[in-house]
Design a protein around this motif. Sequence first.
Motif, PDB file in Angstrom:
ATOM      1  N   LYS A 120       0.586  -1.058  -0.187  1.00  0.00           N
ATOM      2  CA  LYS A 120      -0.155  -0.283   0.122  1.00  0.00           C
ATOM      3  C   LYS A 120       1.140   1.450  -0.495  1.00  0.00           C
ATOM      4  N   SER A 121       1.955   1.235   0.429  1.00  0.00           N
ATOM      5  CA  SER A 121       3.018   2.887   0.259  1.00  0.00           C
ATOM      6  C   SER A 121       4.026   2.695  -0.233  1.00  0.00           C
ATOM      7  N   ILE A 122       3.509   1.894  -1.495  1.00  0.00           N
ATOM      8  CA  ILE A 122       4.756   1.777  -2.329  1.00  0.00           C
ATOM      9  C   ILE A 122       4.609   2.589  -2.936  1.00  0.00           C
ATOM     10  N   VAL A 123       3.312   3.107  -2.893  1.00  0.00           N
ATOM     11  CA  VAL A 123       2.470   4.531  -3.974  1.00  0.00           C
ATOM     12  C   VAL A 123       3.661   5.302  -4.803  1.00  0.00           C
ATOM     13  N   PRO A 124       4.465   5.846  -3.618  1.00  0.00           N
ATOM     14  CA  PRO A 124       5.779   7.313  -3.540  1.00  0.00           C
ATOM     15  C   PRO A 124       6.605   7.215  -4.247  1.00  0.00           C
ATOM     16  N   VAL A 125       7.443   5.483  -4.481  1.00  0.00           N
ATOM     17  CA  VAL A 125       8.008   4.672  -5.434  1.00  0.00           C
ATOM     18  C   VAL A 125       7.816   4.708  -6.428  1.00  0.00           C
ATOM     19  N   VAL A 126       6.603   4.826  -6.994  1.00  0.00           N
ATOM     20  CA  VAL A 126       6.157   4.671  -8.448  1.00  0.00           C
ATOM     21  C   VAL A 126       5.488   5.788  -8.522  1.00  0.00           C
ATOM     22  N   MET A 127       5.163   6.395  -8.334  1.00  0.00           N
ATOM     23  CA  MET A 127       5.074   8.258  -8.723  1.00  0.00           C
ATOM     24  C   MET A 127       6.589   8.799  -8.201  1.00  0.00           C
ATOM     25  N   ALA A 128       8.141   8.628  -8.313  1.00  0.00           N
ATOM     26  CA  ALA A 128       9.323   9.016  -8.101  1.00  0.00           C
ATOM     27  C   ALA A 128       9.240   8.082  -9.100  1.00  0.00           C
ATOM     28  N   GLY A 129       9.412   6.875  -9.976  1.00  0.00           N
ATOM     29  CA  GLY A 129      10.348   6.553 -10.518  1.00  0.00           C
ATOM     30  C   GLY A 129       9.652   7.069 -12.294  1.00  0.00           C
ATOM     31  N   VAL A 130       8.203   7.680 -12.633  1.00  0.00           N
ATOM     32  CA  VAL A 130       7.558   7.931 -13.688  1.00  0.00           C
ATOM     33  C   VAL A 130       8.071   9.452 -13.659  1.00  0.00           C
ATOM     34  N   LEU A 131       8.733  10.086 -13.191  1.00  0.00           N
ATOM     35  CA  LEU A 131       9.570  10.895 -13.255  1.00  0.00           C
ATOM     36  C   LEU A 131      10.768  11.301 -14.629  1.00  0.00           C
ATOM     37  N   GLY A 132      11.557  10.061 -14.782  1.00  0.00           N
ATOM     38  CA  GLY A 132      12.181   9.509 -15.928  1.00  0.00           C
ATOM     39  C   GLY A 132      12.042   9.373 -16.431  1.00  0.00           C
ATOM     40  N   ILE A 133      10.557   8.944 -17.329  1.00  0.00           N
ATOM     41  CA  ILE A 133       9.817   8.866 -18.584  1.00  0.00           C
ATOM     42  C   ILE A 133      10.017   9.954 -18.844  1.00  0.00           C
ATOM     43  N   TYR A 134       9.617  11.568 -18.091  1.00  0.00           N
ATOM     44  CA  TYR A 134       8.651  12.814 -18.537  1.00  0.00           C
ATOM     45  C   TYR A 134      10.383  13.193 -19.041  1.00  0.00           C
ATOM     46  N   GLY A 135      11.571  12.633 -18.822  1.00  0.00           N
ATOM     47  CA  GLY A 135      12.627  13.097 -18.761  1.00  0.00           C
ATOM     48  C   GLY A 135      13.323  12.670 -20.275  1.00  0.00           C
ATOM     49  N   LEU A 136      13.241  11.025 -20.404  1.00  0.00           N
ATOM     50  CA  LEU A 136      13.170  10.416 -20.939  1.00  0.00           C
ATOM     51  C   LEU A 136      12.224  10.812 -22.916  1.00  0.00           C
ATOM     52  N   ILE A 137      10.715  11.522 -22.686  1.00  0.00           N
ATOM     53  CA  ILE A 137      10.306  12.220 -23.648  1.00  0.00           C
ATOM     54  C   ILE A 137      11.426  13.137 -23.986  1.00  0.00           C
ATOM     55  N   ILE A 138      11.366  14.157 -23.544  1.00  0.00           N
ATOM     56  CA  ILE A 138      11.526  15.426 -23.758  1.00  0.00           C
ATOM     57  C   ILE A 138      13.127  14.659 -24.811  1.00  0.00           C
ATOM     58  N   ALA A 139      14.074  14.114 -23.993  1.00  0.00           N
ATOM     59  CA  ALA A 139      15.515  13.861 -24.978  1.00  0.00           C
ATOM     60  C   ALA A 139      15.203  13.893 -25.731  1.00  0.00           C
ATOM     61  N   VAL A 140      14.822  12.098 -26.181  1.00  0.00           N
ATOM     62  CA  VAL A 140      14.396  11.421 -27.283  1.00  0.00           C
ATOM     63  C   VAL A 140      13.522  13.150 -28.464  1.00  0.00           C
ATOM     64  N   ILE A 141      12.601  13.241 -27.968  1.00  0.00           N
ATOM     65  CA  ILE A 141      12.098  14.415 -28.570  1.00  0.00           C
ATOM     66  C   ILE A 141      12.680  15.332 -29.694  1.00  0.00           C
ATOM     67  N   ILE A 142      13.943  16.411 -28.624  1.00  0.00           N
ATOM     68  CA  ILE A 142      15.109  16.541 -28.963  1.00  0.00           C
ATOM     69  C   ILE A 142      16.122  16.176 -29.768  1.00  0.00           C
ATOM     70  N   SER A 143      16.044  14.907 -29.209  1.00  0.00           N
ATOM     71  CA  SER A 143      17.943  14.360 -30.202  1.00  0.00           C
ATOM     72  C   SER A 143      16.907  14.172 -31.932  1.00  0.00           C
ATOM     73  N   THR A 144      15.840  13.769 -31.476  1.00  0.00           N
ATOM     74  CA  THR A 144      15.528  13.635 -33.001  1.00  0.00           C
ATOM     75  C   THR A 144      15.310  14.969 -33.905  1.00  0.00           C
ATOM     76  N   GLY A 145      15.013  16.265 -33.421  1.00  0.00           N
ATOM     77  CA  GLY A 145      15.209  17.472 -34.281  1.00  0.00           C
ATOM     78  C   GLY A 145      16.399  18.119 -34.732  1.00  0.00           C
ATOM     79  N   ILE A 146      17.436  17.297 -33.902  1.00  0.00           N
ATOM     80  CA  ILE A 146      18.984  18.036 -34.372  1.00  0.00           C
ATOM     81  C   ILE A 146      19.555  16.803 -34.953  1.00  0.00           C
ATOM     82  N   ASN A 147      19.077  17.382 -36.667  1.00  0.00           N
ATOM     83  CA  ASN A 147      19.875  16.469 -37.797  1.00  0.00           C
ATOM     84  C   ASN A 147      20.550  18.304 -39.222  1.00  0.00           C
ATOM     85  N   PRO A 148      21.269  18.403 -38.292  1.00  0.00           N
ATOM     86  CA  PRO A 148      21.532  19.575 -39.002  1.00  0.00           C
ATOM     87  C   PRO A 148      22.072  19.984 -41.600  1.00  0.00           C
TER      88      PRO A 148
END
Length: 215
Positions: free
Chosen positions: A54-82
């Motif tokens: 029941k108390s594992i919820v904070p661990v799960v919610m903290a782990g989701v934060l890494g996914i947000y950064g992964l999404i932005i990193a993928v969006i930025i990296s795919t937009g760099i193609n000079p």
Amino acid sequence: MSSTFNGDETAPFFGFLGAAAALVFSCMGAAYGTAKSGVGVASMGVMRPELVMKSIVPVVMAGVLGIYGLIIAVIISTGINPKAKSYYLFDGYAHLSSGLACGLAGLSAGMAIGIVGDAGVRSVSLSVIGRNGEESGEMMSILAEIDESKNCTILTVSMFLACFADELLFPRANAQQPKLFVGMILILIFAEALALYGLIVGIILSSRAGQSRAD
């Protein structure tokens, strides 16, 4: 022919820096939140093992934060193609600001989730002992033996009180008062929303790249 470099040669540095910042800062927040709340769950599980899942919820919610950064990193990296599309300093700054917005928002959210999750779920054994009459009597007898033996110096007693004063005065909440669980979840949701704001702004900023001039 798209075999040559188009745009400013230093611009990709800022773009890649933004992608790295988004992922690194978000993962730092996720790691801190997971570790901090995980320690609380482990401490609470010693006395109340039935509340671990029941108390594992904070661990799960903290782990989701890494996914947000992964999404932005993928969006930025795919937009760099000079070589395929001109990449100017405007685009690099847009990607840098996008990565910093998402990364720092995730870092702050992770710190909030970790602190709230730790205080919300952890139950320190001394605070539980203080609520049990029999075990409280045992602790008082131990202190009496220490006082009678005179083998324990004042310094040692002071160190004991300094180490456990916080747990004695501020026991962790969930295992002591289950009704606080809903309030803790609400606090965690609003802390998670901070990272979501950074994700939204990061997506908007990254979409601004490529709009500095018409090719």
